[in-house]
Design a protein around this motif. Structure first.
Motif, mmCIF file in Angstrom:
data_model
loop_
_atom_site.group_PDB
_atom_site.id
_atom_site.type_symbol
_atom_site.label_atom_id
_atom_site.label_comp_id
_atom_site.label_asym_id
_atom_site.label_seq_id
_atom_site.Cartn_x
_atom_site.Cartn_y
_atom_site.Cartn_z
ATOM 1 N N PRO A 189 49.416 28.641 43.543
ATOM 2 C CA PRO A 189 49.197 29.371 42.275
ATOM 3 C C PRO A 189 47.743 29.838 42.133
ATOM 4 C CG PRO A 189 50.454 27.352 41.887
ATOM 5 C CD PRO A 189 50.050 27.326 43.317
ATOM 6 N N GLU A 190 46.815 28.985 42.550
ATOM 7 C CA GLU A 190 45.390 29.356 42.394
ATOM 8 C C GLU A 190 45.053 30.585 43.228
ATOM 9 O OE1 GLU A 190 46.427 26.247 43.166
ATOM 10 O OE2 GLU A 190 45.998 25.250 41.262
ATOM 11 N N THR A 191 45.558 30.615 44.480
ATOM 12 C CA THR A 191 45.264 31.768 45.346
ATOM 13 C C THR A 191 45.890 33.030 44.768
ATOM 14 O OG1 THR A 191 45.670 30.207 47.122
ATOM 15 C CG2 THR A 191 45.319 32.482 47.771
ATOM 16 N N LEU A 192 47.111 32.899 44.283
ATOM 17 C CA LEU A 192 47.782 34.086 43.724
ATOM 18 C C LEU A 192 46.988 34.639 42.541
ATOM 19 C CD1 LEU A 192 51.461 32.819 43.974
ATOM 20 C CD2 LEU A 192 50.569 34.890 45.057
ATOM 21 N N ILE A 193 46.483 33.747 41.704
ATOM 22 C CA ILE A 193 45.712 34.206 40.542
ATOM 23 C C ILE A 193 44.386 34.820 41.004
ATOM 24 C CG2 ILE A 193 44.492 33.450 38.448
ATOM 25 C CD1 ILE A 193 46.723 31.274 38.170
ATOM 26 N N ALA A 194 43.693 34.100 41.883
ATOM 27 C CA ALA A 194 42.353 34.567 42.296
ATOM 28 C C ALA A 194 42.442 35.916 43.023
ATOM 29 C CB ALA A 194 41.697 33.516 43.190
ATOM 30 N N GLN A 195 43.375 36.066 43.956
ATOM 31 C CA GLN A 195 43.448 37.316 44.731
ATOM 32 C C GLN A 195 43.984 38.464 43.875
ATOM 33 O OE1 GLN A 195 41.857 37.404 47.488
ATOM 34 N NE2 GLN A 195 41.567 35.196 47.455
ATOM 35 N N GLY A 196 44.908 38.151 42.969
ATOM 36 C CA GLY A 196 45.400 39.191 42.059
ATOM 37 C C GLY A 196 44.278 39.685 41.152
ATOM 38 N N LYS A 197 43.432 38.775 40.694
ATOM 39 C CA LYS A 197 42.304 39.175 39.838
ATOM 40 C C LYS A 197 41.332 40.075 40.589
ATOM 41 C CE LYS A 197 42.146 35.711 36.247
ATOM 42 N NZ LYS A 197 41.508 34.552 35.665
ATOM 43 N N ARG A 198 41.179 39.814 41.880
ATOM 44 C CA ARG A 198 40.268 40.661 42.672
ATOM 45 C C ARG A 198 40.797 42.104 42.744
ATOM 46 N NH1 ARG A 198 39.754 39.177 48.081
ATOM 47 N NH2 ARG A 198 37.923 40.519 48.114
ATOM 48 N N LEU A 199 42.110 42.251 42.829
ATOM 49 C CA LEU A 199 42.678 43.611 42.834
ATOM 50 C C LEU A 199 42.376 44.311 41.509
ATOM 51 C CD1 LEU A 199 46.189 42.964 44.457
ATOM 52 C CD2 LEU A 199 44.253 44.134 45.515
ATOM 53 N N LYS A 200 42.539 43.554 40.422
ATOM 54 C CA LYS A 200 42.275 44.139 39.102
ATOM 55 C C LYS A 200 40.797 44.500 38.953
ATOM 56 C CE LYS A 200 43.894 42.301 35.359
ATOM 57 N NZ LYS A 200 44.227 41.272 34.352
ATOM 58 N N GLN A 201 39.936 43.574 39.394
ATOM 59 C CA GLN A 201 38.500 43.825 39.245
ATOM 60 C C GLN A 201 38.052 45.026 40.067
ATOM 61 O OE1 GLN A 201 37.173 39.893 40.137
ATOM 62 N NE2 GLN A 201 37.600 39.215 38.038
ATOM 63 N N ALA A 202 38.758 45.270 41.170
ATOM 64 C CA ALA A 202 38.412 46.433 42.003
ATOM 65 C C ALA A 202 38.831 47.733 41.321
ATOM 66 C CB ALA A 202 39.097 46.310 43.360
ATOM 67 N N GLY A 203 39.703 47.619 40.306
ATOM 68 C CA GLY A 203 40.102 48.822 39.570
ATOM 69 C C GLY A 203 41.546 49.237 39.781
ATOM 70 N N MET A 204 42.325 48.412 40.478
ATOM 71 C CA MET A 204 43.754 48.743 40.659
ATOM 72 C C MET A 204 44.544 48.209 39.475
ATOM 73 S SD MET A 204 44.504 47.808 44.633
ATOM 74 C CE MET A 204 43.165 48.037 45.828
ATOM 75 N N LYS A 205 45.587 48.928 39.115
ATOM 76 C CA LYS A 205 46.563 48.369 38.187
ATOM 77 C C LYS A 205 47.392 47.370 38.990
ATOM 78 C CE LYS A 205 47.393 51.408 34.390
ATOM 79 N NZ LYS A 205 46.217 52.235 34.388
ATOM 80 N N LEU A 206 47.854 46.342 38.291
ATOM 81 C CA LEU A 206 48.595 45.295 38.990
ATOM 82 C C LEU A 206 50.008 45.210 38.432
ATOM 83 C CD1 LEU A 206 47.800 43.285 41.173
ATOM 84 C CD2 LEU A 206 47.309 41.617 39.376
ATOM 85 N N SER A 207 50.971 45.313 39.330
ATOM 86 C CA SER A 207 52.363 45.161 38.930
ATOM 87 C C SER A 207 52.906 43.955 39.694
ATOM 88 C CB SER A 207 53.151 46.427 39.290
ATOM 89 O OG SER A 207 54.495 46.280 38.928
ATOM 90 N N VAL A 208 53.248 42.899 38.958
ATOM 91 C CA VAL A 208 53.611 41.628 39.588
ATOM 92 C C VAL A 208 55.123 41.431 39.563
ATOM 93 C CG1 VAL A 208 53.503 39.137 39.224
ATOM 94 C CG2 VAL A 208 51.424 40.477 39.164
#
Ligand code: SF4
Length: 299
Positions: free
Chosen positions: A156-175
């Motif tokens: 769970p921690e990796t999923l949250i951390a790596q997903g946040k990096r996508l968002k911070q880079a400026g991508m929209k995130l669809s989970v």
């Protein structure tokens, strides 16, 4: 840009899938299969060994799209996890897409935590500058033990951390999350832990699909051997209810269960929509609202 002949179609090899929201997009298959290909429930790419397609094939597809896809403003890169492409190859691909199809305003791709981890923040930002606007990120569950069991290859921690990096880079995130993946045994803890993960990650979109057990998967074999018991329709509705109740998203973010695999289509826009959707699920549980019949469900 070259001036070779235009092919009479785009090159699609094996089963190809795309998110429902990319139905109108140009579909460009740049990789084959999934580099992970271990999830116990997933039969999509069992027939393919992961590889990158050669540049000539990709360029021929782009020539075709330049000729015949002038009205499509979005492009989706397939297959399973295009983000795993080596950085220079992905940059090359995104630059060629810009060159051949300058009218495309958004590029989308599938991503998983393992492939995001391979990229630096700077590289992720570069993809956004080159047009990547959305990543479809497979989470399936937020339950630690279950993630291990289904061989997702992430915590769970990796999923949250790596997903946040996508968002911070400026991508929209669809989970994407998967109703029923815990079976009867894990239904409630799966719903709760997934809601908690979604609240921590706060993606723009959540798509809840319903598990369909496939014979060509490890989970399908467990089912046939009696080691996995999928939840029934009522339990799945309860699971959806529990998950939604445990999911807090920012205003304007959305939670969908409108995929063809689901029994009850819902579309929630936070914050107002959640209470209404919970009422609708309650009505379905009490039989006041009908469900999608089994024969109409599909992957
Ligand atoms: S669910 Fe996604 S990451 Fe897992 S094997 Fe299938 S395509 Fe690969």
């Amino acid at each position: 840009m070259d001036c070779d002949v235009i092919p009479d179609g785009m090159d699609y090899q094996g089963v190809v899938i795309r998110p429902p929201s990319e139905a109108g997009s140009i579909l460009l298959q740049a990789t084959l299969g999934c580099s992970h290909n271990k999830c116990t429930f997933c039969g999509t790419y069992k027939d393919k060994r992961f590889r990158l397609k050669d540049q000539d094939t990709i360029l021929a597809d782009l020539r075709f799209a330049r000729q015949y896809s002038r009205r499509q403003r979005r492009l989706f890169i397939m297959d399973g996890d295009a983000l795993v492409m080596p950085h220079d190859k992905l940059v090359w691909l995104l630059q060629e897409i810009k060159e051949y199809l300058p009218w495309v305003t958004r590029v989308g791709l599938y991503a998983n935590a393992k492939s995001v981890r391979l990229k630096t923040d700077e590289q992720l930002r570069q993809y956004v500058e080159l047009g990547v606007g959305i990543a479809y990120y497979g989470v399936e569950t937020g339950h630690r033990q279950l993630l291990k069991k289904i061989k997702k290859g992430s915590t769970p921690e990796t999923l949250i951390a790596q997903g946040k990096r996508l968002k911070q880079a400026g991508m929209k995130l669809s989970v994407t999350v998967l109703l029923g993946i815990g079976g009867r045994a894990f239904s409630e803890p799966h719903a709760r832990a997934t809601g908690e993960l979604l609240s921590a990650l706060d993606p723009e979109y959540v798509g809840a699909l319903t598990l369909m057990v496939l014979d060509n998967t490890e989970l399908g074999q467990d089912y046939l051997a009696g080691r996995f018991e999928p939840p029934g329709t009522r339990e799945l509705l309860l699971e959806l209810r529990q998950m939604l109740a445990a999911t807090d998203l920012a205003p304007g973010h959305m939670f969908f269960s409108n995929h063809a695999s689901n029994y009850l289509p819902i579309k929630v826009v936070y914050p107002q929509g959640r209470a209404e959707a919970l009422r609708l699920i309650d009505q379905a549980l009490s039989g006041e609202v009908g469900l999608r019949p089994e024969w109409m469900r599909a992957l």
